[in-house]
Design an enzyme around this catalytic site. Structure first.
Site, mmCIF file in Angstrom:
data_model
loop_
_atom_site.group_PDB
_atom_site.id
_atom_site.type_symbol
_atom_site.label_atom_id
_atom_site.label_comp_id
_atom_site.label_asym_id
_atom_site.label_seq_id
_atom_site.Cartn_x
_atom_site.Cartn_y
_atom_site.Cartn_z
ATOM 1 N N THR A 71 0.703 -0.920 -0.368
ATOM 2 C CA THR A 71 0.093 0.273 -0.024
ATOM 3 C C THR A 71 0.773 1.267 0.046
ATOM 4 O OG1 THR A 71 -1.715 -0.996 1.144
ATOM 5 C CG2 THR A 71 -1.490 0.969 1.278
ATOM 6 N N ARG A 96 -14.097 -7.105 -0.647
ATOM 7 C CA ARG A 96 -13.896 -6.621 0.984
ATOM 8 C C ARG A 96 -13.224 -5.094 0.638
ATOM 9 N NH1 ARG A 96 -8.171 -5.319 2.671
ATOM 10 N NH2 ARG A 96 -7.338 -5.248 4.681
ATOM 11 N N VAL A 97 -13.341 -4.228 2.113
ATOM 12 C CA VAL A 97 -12.453 -3.108 1.939
ATOM 13 C C VAL A 97 -11.370 -2.780 3.697
ATOM 14 C CG1 VAL A 97 -13.347 -0.394 1.955
ATOM 15 C CG2 VAL A 97 -14.414 -1.819 1.180
ATOM 16 N N GLY A 98 -10.645 -2.855 3.416
ATOM 17 C CA GLY A 98 -9.165 -2.361 4.273
ATOM 18 C C GLY A 98 -9.682 -0.826 4.529
ATOM 19 N N ASP A 99 -8.836 -0.700 5.811
ATOM 20 C CA ASP A 99 -8.214 0.602 6.058
ATOM 21 C C ASP A 99 -8.588 1.850 5.073
ATOM 22 O OD1 ASP A 99 -5.605 -0.662 5.940
ATOM 23 O OD2 ASP A 99 -5.208 1.518 6.161
ATOM 24 N N THR A 108 -0.268 2.271 6.977
ATOM 25 C CA THR A 108 -0.503 0.656 6.349
ATOM 26 C C THR A 108 -0.290 -0.455 7.179
ATOM 27 O OG1 THR A 108 1.073 -0.047 4.867
ATOM 28 C CG2 THR A 108 2.032 1.417 6.216
ATOM 29 N N GLY A 109 -0.758 -0.802 6.558
ATOM 30 C CA GLY A 109 -0.757 -2.801 7.119
ATOM 31 C C GLY A 109 -2.451 -3.465 7.435
ATOM 32 N N HIS A 110 -2.214 -4.283 8.504
ATOM 33 C CA HIS A 110 -3.784 -5.058 8.283
ATOM 34 C C HIS A 110 -4.049 -4.237 9.058
ATOM 35 C CE1 HIS A 110 -4.810 -8.824 10.320
ATOM 36 N NE2 HIS A 110 -6.008 -8.705 9.225
ATOM 37 N N GLY A 111 -5.171 -4.211 7.448
ATOM 38 C CA GLY A 111 -6.472 -3.424 7.406
ATOM 39 C C GLY A 111 -6.966 -4.262 8.800
HETATM 40 N N1 ASP Z 1 -4.029 -1.397 4.519
HETATM 41 C C1 ASP Z 1 -3.878 -2.035 3.512
HETATM 42 C C2 ASP Z 1 -5.246 -3.120 3.757
HETATM 43 O O1 ASP Z 1 -6.001 -3.822 5.126
HETATM 44 C C3 ASP Z 1 -2.784 -2.859 3.320
HETATM 45 C C4 ASP Z 1 -1.507 -2.282 3.391
HETATM 46 O O2 ASP Z 1 -1.573 -1.503 3.809
HETATM 47 O O3 ASP Z 1 -1.026 -3.361 2.952
HETATM 48 O O4 ASP Z 1 -5.955 -3.058 3.149
#
Ligand code: ASP
Length: 315
Positions: free
Chosen positions: A174, A202-205, A225-228
């Site tokens: 991301t 699916r929608v992330g953060d 960024t990371g685990h949404g």
């Molecule tokens: N945050 C993003 C998501 O979960 C992924 C990422 O940041 O790499 O969609």
């Protein structure tokens, strides 16, 4: 240049277990984006234009999981999310699960500027893109060999989350940018293809205002960024600004917010921050995060914990 305030920009190219063979390309991509955004700021341009241009360059770079290079969902399609926000009137626009668009961040800005809404999703976002005259691109032009390879390898979402964030990883990152311009206006933007083999819809953060990004001229700007799913639970970007509001520096707010996300939900990821006076902060608890910052013609960048490479940049 108007010298009321020294403008500053910070970029991230995703917090993941980025493998060695993509390390150099990731570092290069974030430096290029920082330079593109900084040139705009240095010539008196707005923070909003700077973050949009920086994120567009990252979306066009196939090493990152945004625009071209996006990951594939469980049925092998590309669904992208993006947000943009400005800190003067707290205007924001975002798109989620949008398809066949080269630069989702541009569409997010159009949502902000040309509609009465903040978020458009799926079919509605694509219909709006068509209305705005945004060219539809083919899926093939967005999908890289590496994204297709990951999809074939990781069809199960839980496996993807564990492996990408914690132990190993393929280069799907991301992207995001935060900036303050010489007038003291802040802005932020984040864009992503999400997580490989995610559920359809699916929608992330990333496109969620306050989670994937947030800004306010009174405090600063943040992009996550990371685990949404975990970032959303703690509204990470808004949490960063809350900590600045409590008196923490942007760096301390970045550190504390990542600690808080881990303590509360065992979340992994990273954040970049700029304060409204141009102070910079970033942190991540994944193996790596590509980041770059530019302020006072000094470029800094890194990938591994503790990295801080420095060079001059004359725009
Ligand atoms: N945050 C993003 C998501 O979960 C992924 C990422 O940041 O790499 O969609």
């Amino acid at each position: 240049m108007d010298t009321k305030l020294q403008p500053a920009i910070v970029i991230h190219g995703g917090a993941w277990a980025i493998p060695d063979n993509f390390a150099e390309a990731s570092k290069l991509g974030v430096q290029i984006a920082a330079k593109i955004g900084y040139k705009i700021l240095h010539s008196g341009g707005s923070a909003l234009d700077a973050v949009e241009a920086a994120v567009c360059s990252l979306e066009d770079d196939p090493v990152f999981d945004a625009g071209r290079g996006s990951t594939l969902n469980e049925i092998g399609e590309v669904e992208m999310d993006a947000v943009i926000m400005e800190g003067s009137e707290l205007r924001a626009g975002s798109v989620a699960a949008v398809q066949n668009i080269r630069n989702p961040v541009k569409l997010a800005r159009l949502v902000m500027e040309r509609t009465d809404h903040c978020v458009l999703v799926g079919k509605g976002a694509n219909m709006f893109a068509e209305e705005m005259g945004i060219e539809e691109v083919s899926v093939d032009s967005l999908v890289t060999d590496s994204a297709r390879h990951d999809w074939e390898h990781y069809k199960k979402f839980k496996v993807t989350v564990n492996e990408f964030f914690c132990s190993r990883g393929d280069p799907h990152d991301t992207v995001g940018a935060v900036a303050v311009d010489c007038h003291g206006n802040v802005a932020c933007a984040t864009s992503t293809g999400g997580i490989t083999a995610k559920r359809v819809g699916r929608v992330g953060d990333s496109p969620i205002i306050g989670s994937g990004a947030y800004c306010d001229n009174n405090y600063g700007a943040a992009s996550a960024t990371g685990h949404g799913e975990n970032i959303m639970k703690v509204t990470l970007s808004r949490h960063v600004l809350y900590l600045i509001q409590q008196g923490l520096t942007p760096q301390a707010a970045a550190d504390k917010s990542i600690e808080y996300m881990f303590e509360r939900v065992k979340g992994t990821g990273g954040v970049i921050v700029v304060g409204n006076k141009g102070d910079i902060g970033y942190n991540f608890n994944t193996k790596r995060m590509a980041w770059a910052s530019l302020k006072c013609n000094t470029l800094k960048y890194g990938l591994n914990p503790g990295d801080e490479f420095v060079s001059d940049f004359n725009p």
